[in-house]
Design a protein around this motif. Sequence first.
Motif, PDB file in Angstrom:
ATOM      1  N   ARG A 146       0.836  -1.205   0.000  1.00 34.05           N
ATOM      2  CA  ARG A 146       0.000   0.000   0.000  1.00 34.05           C
ATOM      3  C   ARG A 146       0.872   1.257   0.000  1.00 34.05           C
TER       4      ARG A 146
ATOM      5  N   PRO B 126      -0.491   4.909   0.202  1.00 35.06           N
ATOM      6  CA  PRO B 126      -1.639   5.827   0.234  1.00 35.06           C
ATOM      7  C   PRO B 126      -1.349   7.201  -0.358  1.00 35.06           C
TER       8      PRO B 126
ATOM      9  N   ASN C 236      -2.161   8.366  -6.022  1.00 37.40           N
ATOM     10  CA  ASN C 236      -3.535   8.155  -6.473  1.00 37.40           C
ATOM     11  C   ASN C 236      -3.618   6.880  -7.304  1.00 37.40           C
TER      12      ASN C 236
ATOM     13  N   GLU D 204      -9.510   3.707  -3.142  1.00 37.67           N
ATOM     14  CA  GLU D 204      -9.460   4.354  -1.826  1.00 37.67           C
ATOM     15  C   GLU D 204      -9.776   3.351  -0.722  1.00 37.67           C
TER      16      GLU D 204
ATOM     17  N   VAL E  55      -6.012   2.682   0.514  1.00 36.38           N
ATOM     18  CA  VAL E  55      -5.759   3.877   1.323  1.00 36.38           C
ATOM     19  C   VAL E  55      -6.337   3.721   2.729  1.00 36.38           C
TER      20      VAL E  55
END
Length: 239
Positions: free
Chosen positions: A41, A43, A46, A223, A227
């Motif tokens: 990951r 975050p 984008n 997202e 994220v």
Amino acid sequence: MPGALPSVCTSFTAEYAKYGHVKMHHGYTNVLGLGDSSTWRLPCLNRYVYMFLAPFLIPIITPLVAVERLREVELRTALRTLGLISLGLYSQYWLLLNVSGFRSPGSALACMLITRSLLAHPYLHVNIFQHIGLPMFSPDKKPRRIHMMSLGVLNLPRLPVLDWAFGHSLISCHVEHHLFPRLSDNMCLKVKPVVSRFLHEKQLPYNEDSYLARFRLFLQRYEEFMVQTPPITELVGLQ
């Protein structure tokens, strides 16, 4: 020399690979903070940068991360790994200049980057597609191994190029690989129908999805998956 081949081929020491992949990822698949694939990951990026552009950086980032992790190992192991990483990189560079006929260091380095980036996109995508977005578990209430693997691992369909590059264990037999990590690629393929039938008979999930479907899903729910902190799944009565 124990650990020499992994150091040349992947930059990471055999000890780190054993701890990170075998002990943590396999032992605590999709358990938050342990084997939950959270290292994938980023975050700060984008969805489009992560899915389309970030993979190009894998050949550059991998050796840098490997070197950073050397702070945690013995001096002898660190020196061995640095030597083998350097040997692997310089060997390819030397061969390009002296055997393949590249005329300048810049063109040789560019070729090294391009060749090491060829399969970077599927490498990144496969590693997130097969675990992230599936049920995640709390370290305090992780389920039995069979439930953890059937719920938290996904198989992609057989794809000739990816099968050749990464092997069945990473692509179409990832569930089998997690259940039986010592099995060879070929054996994972052979036991696949047995595993599928067993899980269906026990009314347990056998997760399968296509590469394109997962790709679209991650773009749509980036997202949520990459994220935000994933929600905890609790299996009442099955722990």
